[in-house]
Write a protein that holds these residues in place. Structure first.
Motif, PDB file in Angstrom:
ATOM      1  N   GLN A  73       0.823  -1.227   0.000  1.00  0.00           N
ATOM      2  CA  GLN A  73       0.000   0.000   0.000  1.00  0.00           C
ATOM      3  C   GLN A  73       0.850   1.267   0.000  1.00  0.00           C
ATOM      4  OE1 GLN A  73      -2.229  -1.638   3.483  1.00  0.00           O
ATOM      5  NE2 GLN A  73      -3.803  -0.276   2.688  1.00  0.00           N
ATOM      6  N   VAL A  74       2.153   1.101   0.281  1.00  0.00           N
ATOM      7  CA  VAL A  74       3.006   2.290   0.427  1.00  0.00           C
ATOM      8  C   VAL A  74       3.020   3.164  -0.841  1.00  0.00           C
ATOM      9  CG1 VAL A  74       5.378   3.073   0.860  1.00  0.00           C
ATOM     10  CG2 VAL A  74       4.358   1.296   2.304  1.00  0.00           C
ATOM     11  N   PRO A  75       3.109   2.566  -2.053  1.00  0.00           N
ATOM     12  CA  PRO A  75       3.102   3.436  -3.237  1.00  0.00           C
ATOM     13  C   PRO A  75       1.838   4.290  -3.332  1.00  0.00           C
ATOM     14  CG  PRO A  75       3.740   1.205  -3.841  1.00  0.00           C
ATOM     15  CD  PRO A  75       3.301   1.151  -2.402  1.00  0.00           C
ATOM     16  N   TYR A  76       0.709   3.788  -2.847  1.00  0.00           N
ATOM     17  CA  TYR A  76      -0.536   4.573  -2.881  1.00  0.00           C
ATOM     18  C   TYR A  76      -0.469   5.724  -1.884  1.00  0.00           C
ATOM     19  CZ  TYR A  76      -2.084   0.766  -5.750  1.00  0.00           C
ATOM     20  OH  TYR A  76      -2.169  -0.140  -6.755  1.00  0.00           O
ATOM     21  N   LEU A  77       0.118   5.443  -0.709  1.00  0.00           N
ATOM     22  CA  LEU A  77       0.350   6.515   0.268  1.00  0.00           C
ATOM     23  C   LEU A  77       1.201   7.618  -0.364  1.00  0.00           C
ATOM     24  CD1 LEU A  77       0.540   7.618   3.301  1.00  0.00           C
ATOM     25  CD2 LEU A  77       2.746   6.441   3.349  1.00  0.00           C
ATOM     26  N   ARG A  78       2.292   7.207  -1.027  1.00  0.00           N
ATOM     27  CA  ARG A  78       3.253   8.193  -1.557  1.00  0.00           C
ATOM     28  C   ARG A  78       2.660   9.062  -2.660  1.00  0.00           C
ATOM     29  NH1 ARG A  78       8.361   4.743  -0.940  1.00  0.00           N
ATOM     30  NH2 ARG A  78       8.382   4.586   1.328  1.00  0.00           N
ATOM     31  N   ARG A  79       1.638   8.579  -3.318  1.00  0.00           N
ATOM     32  CA  ARG A  79       0.985   9.412  -4.345  1.00  0.00           C
ATOM     33  C   ARG A  79       0.328  10.629  -3.736  1.00  0.00           C
ATOM     34  NH1 ARG A  79      -1.794   5.128  -8.505  1.00  0.00           N
ATOM     35  NH2 ARG A  79       0.150   3.983  -8.864  1.00  0.00           N
ATOM     36  N   ASN A  80       0.048  10.543  -2.438  1.00  0.00           N
ATOM     37  CA  ASN A  80      -0.576  11.681  -1.756  1.00  0.00           C
ATOM     38  C   ASN A  80       0.448  12.664  -1.216  1.00  0.00           C
ATOM     39  OD1 ASN A  80      -3.350  10.878  -1.856  1.00  0.00           O
ATOM     40  ND2 ASN A  80      -2.768   9.195  -0.509  1.00  0.00           N
ATOM     41  N   ILE A  81       1.714  12.353  -1.377  1.00  0.00           N
ATOM     42  CA  ILE A  81       2.756  13.152  -0.717  1.00  0.00           C
ATOM     43  C   ILE A  81       3.816  13.567  -1.741  1.00  0.00           C
ATOM     44  CG2 ILE A  81       4.456  13.181   1.141  1.00  0.00           C
ATOM     45  CD1 ILE A  81       2.920  10.891   2.463  1.00  0.00           C
ATOM     46  N   GLY A  82       3.918  14.874  -1.988  1.00  0.00           N
ATOM     47  CA  GLY A  82       5.008  15.375  -2.824  1.00  0.00           C
ATOM     48  C   GLY A  82       6.194  15.696  -1.929  1.00  0.00           C
ATOM     49  N   VAL A  83       7.409  15.407  -2.405  1.00  0.00           N
ATOM     50  CA  VAL A  83       8.587  15.625  -1.565  1.00  0.00           C
ATOM     51  C   VAL A  83       9.637  16.440  -2.322  1.00  0.00           C
ATOM     52  CG1 VAL A  83      10.320  14.532  -0.118  1.00  0.00           C
ATOM     53  CG2 VAL A  83       8.190  13.355  -0.555  1.00  0.00           C
ATOM     54  N   VAL A  84      10.169  17.444  -1.640  1.00  0.00           N
ATOM     55  CA  VAL A  84      11.232  18.281  -2.220  1.00  0.00           C
ATOM     56  C   VAL A  84      12.470  18.152  -1.344  1.00  0.00           C
ATOM     57  CG1 VAL A  84      11.886  20.653  -2.803  1.00  0.00           C
ATOM     58  CG2 VAL A  84       9.502  19.925  -3.055  1.00  0.00           C
ATOM     59  N   PHE A  85      13.607  17.882  -1.980  1.00  0.00           N
ATOM     60  CA  PHE A  85      14.861  17.713  -1.231  1.00  0.00           C
ATOM     61  C   PHE A  85      15.786  18.905  -1.468  1.00  0.00           C
ATOM     62  CE2 PHE A  85      13.340  13.477  -2.355  1.00  0.00           C
ATOM     63  CZ  PHE A  85      13.334  12.852  -1.126  1.00  0.00           C
ATOM     64  N   GLN A  86      16.748  19.065  -0.575  1.00  0.00           N
ATOM     65  CA  GLN A  86      17.716  20.160  -0.717  1.00  0.00           C
ATOM     66  C   GLN A  86      18.518  20.046  -2.014  1.00  0.00           C
ATOM     67  OE1 GLN A  86      20.340  20.630   2.612  1.00  0.00           O
ATOM     68  NE2 GLN A  86      21.799  21.843   1.466  1.00  0.00           N
ATOM     69  N   ASN A  87      18.956  18.838  -2.310  1.00  0.00           N
ATOM     70  CA  ASN A  87      19.856  18.675  -3.467  1.00  0.00           C
ATOM     71  C   ASN A  87      19.085  18.287  -4.721  1.00  0.00           C
ATOM     72  OD1 ASN A  87      19.104  16.206  -2.671  1.00  0.00           O
ATOM     73  ND2 ASN A  87      21.156  15.384  -2.335  1.00  0.00           N
ATOM     74  N   HIS A  88      17.822  18.621  -4.767  1.00  0.00           N
ATOM     75  CA  HIS A  88      16.951  18.456  -5.944  1.00  0.00           C
ATOM     76  C   HIS A  88      16.715  17.003  -6.350  1.00  0.00           C
ATOM     77  CE1 HIS A  88      18.538  22.448  -6.135  1.00  0.00           C
ATOM     78  NE2 HIS A  88      19.640  22.077  -6.724  1.00  0.00           N
ATOM     79  N   ARG A  91       8.132  18.833  -9.964  1.00  0.00           N
ATOM     80  CA  ARG A  91       8.036  17.363  -9.964  1.00  0.00           C
ATOM     81  C   ARG A  91       7.239  16.887  -8.738  1.00  0.00           C
ATOM     82  NH1 ARG A  91      13.535  14.331  -9.299  1.00  0.00           N
ATOM     83  NH2 ARG A  91      13.255  15.445  -7.339  1.00  0.00           N
ATOM     84  N   ALA A  92       7.425  17.574  -7.604  1.00  0.00           N
ATOM     85  CA  ALA A  92       6.737  17.140  -6.379  1.00  0.00           C
ATOM     86  C   ALA A  92       5.232  17.399  -6.453  1.00  0.00           C
ATOM     87  CB  ALA A  92       7.330  17.864  -5.165  1.00  0.00           C
ATOM     88  N   VAL A  93       4.814  18.409  -7.235  1.00  0.00           N
ATOM     89  CA  VAL A  93       3.386  18.763  -7.232  1.00  0.00           C
ATOM     90  C   VAL A  93       2.651  18.317  -8.496  1.00  0.00           C
ATOM     91  CG1 VAL A  93       3.758  20.744  -5.711  1.00  0.00           C
ATOM     92  CG2 VAL A  93       3.729  21.088  -8.201  1.00  0.00           C
ATOM     93  N   VAL A  94       3.368  17.685  -9.429  1.00  0.00           N
ATOM     94  CA  VAL A  94       2.766  17.427 -10.753  1.00  0.00           C
ATOM     95  C   VAL A  94       1.547  16.512 -10.659  1.00  0.00           C
ATOM     96  CG1 VAL A  94       4.237  15.457 -11.429  1.00  0.00           C
ATOM     97  CG2 VAL A  94       3.345  17.005 -13.175  1.00  0.00           C
ATOM     98  N   ASN A  95       1.528  15.625  -9.684  1.00  0.00           N
ATOM     99  CA  ASN A  95       0.340  14.756  -9.560  1.00  0.00           C
ATOM    100  C   ASN A  95      -0.632  15.278  -8.493  1.00  0.00           C
ATOM    101  OD1 ASN A  95       1.907  14.158  -7.433  1.00  0.00           O
ATOM    102  ND2 ASN A  95       1.739  11.937  -7.580  1.00  0.00           N
ATOM    103  N   LYS A  96      -0.499  16.561  -8.175  1.00  0.00           N
ATOM    104  CA  LYS A  96      -1.418  17.263  -7.264  1.00  0.00           C
ATOM    105  C   LYS A  96      -1.597  16.549  -5.933  1.00  0.00           C
ATOM    106  CE  LYS A  96      -3.915  19.847 -10.608  1.00  0.00           C
ATOM    107  NZ  LYS A  96      -5.094  20.630 -10.763  1.00  0.00           N
TER     108      LYS A  96
END
Ligand SMILES: Nc1ncnc2c1ncn2[C@@H]1O[C@H](COP(=O)(O)OP(=O)(O)OP(=O)(O)O)[C@@H](O)[C@H]1O
Length: 222
Positions: free
Chosen positions: A73-88, A150-155
């Motif tokens: 189920q983890v991939p479905y959870l991650r679709r709800n979460i956009g992540v931005v890192f320091q080093n892009h 990239r983090a927000v493209v899937n809303k």
């Protein structure tokens, strides 16, 4: 939307990175997470993404208990979460467009939708004209914007960022934080880990401070 109930995280080497943490972040809230190096900020973000599991206590995302979540189920959870890192963490052998399209490709989005959605995301971060370039040709601030697109493209309804302005000068840092605010204004729940206390103070949102894995202040501004 995000709830930690008495959460502790002990890594395999015995180090206790988070201790009995209780916090709730409501839907549509914007918060900063701060604290000294090693205080547990990245660990807290990893628990939300289920990159790590709580050793004790429960983490709930949208009412779902992550301790009980199977790995399928983890991939479905991650679709709800956009992540931005320091080093892009951008891919330098692909164009800006392809970098932003990546989450949609992984999700199996209809190819006819991909172009429209990637351009909508690039438009929001002001990079519509750079879609064909390789990210290596962009400035640090622009690269970070590609990471945000990239983090927000899937809303996703939740946006997490780990030191998103770490490498940027104060002007660019403010611009990046303003972008996060714009996503928050349209309803996205935003949690940003940052060391930049003066910038956080200027933004005027809720601040969570960790020290030695414990939540030492929550609420008001700095
Ligand atoms: N995979 C791991 N195994 C063992 N210890 C870890 C692991 N990841 C983090 N830690 C330790 O847990 C503590 C918290 O680390 P974490 O990365 O969450 O802190 P942080 O507040 O994000 O720090 P920084 O601001 O330096 O990024 C640190 O002492 C770190 O060394």
């Amino acid at each position: 939307m995000i709830r930690f109930d008495n959460v502790s995280k002990r890594y395999e080497n015995g180090h206790e990175a988070l201790r009995q943490l209780n916090l709730t972040i409501a839907e549509g809230e914007m918060c900063f997470l701060t604290g000294h190096s090693g205080a547990g900020k990245s660990t807290l973000l990893k628990l939300i993404m289920r990159m790590e599991k709580a050793s004790q206590g429960q983490v709930f995302i949208n009412g779902q208990n992550l301790s009980r979540m199977g790995s399928g189920q983890v991939p479905y959870l991650r679709r709800n979460i956009g992540v931005v890192f320091q080093n892009h963490q951008l891919l330098f052998d692909r164009s800006v467009f392809d970098n932003v399209a990546l989450p949609l490709m992984i999700e199996g989005t209809d190819p006819s939708d991909i172009g429209r959605r990637v351009r909508a995301a690039l438009d929001k971060v002001g990079l519509l004209k750079k879609e064909k370039l390789n990210p290596i040709m962009l400035s640090g601030g622009e690269q970070q914007r590609v990471g945000i697109a990239r983090a927000v493209v899937n809303k996703p309804p939740i946006l997490l960022a780990d030191e998103p302005t770490g490498n940027l000068d104060p002007q660019l840092s403010s611009e990046i934080m303003n972008l996060f605010e714009q996503f928050n204004e349209v309803g996205v729940t935003v949690l940003i880990a940052s060391h930049d206390l003066s910038l956080i103070a200027r933004m005027g949102h809720r601040v969570l401070t960790l020290s030695e894995g414990q939540l030492v202040t929550d609420g008001g501004m700095l």
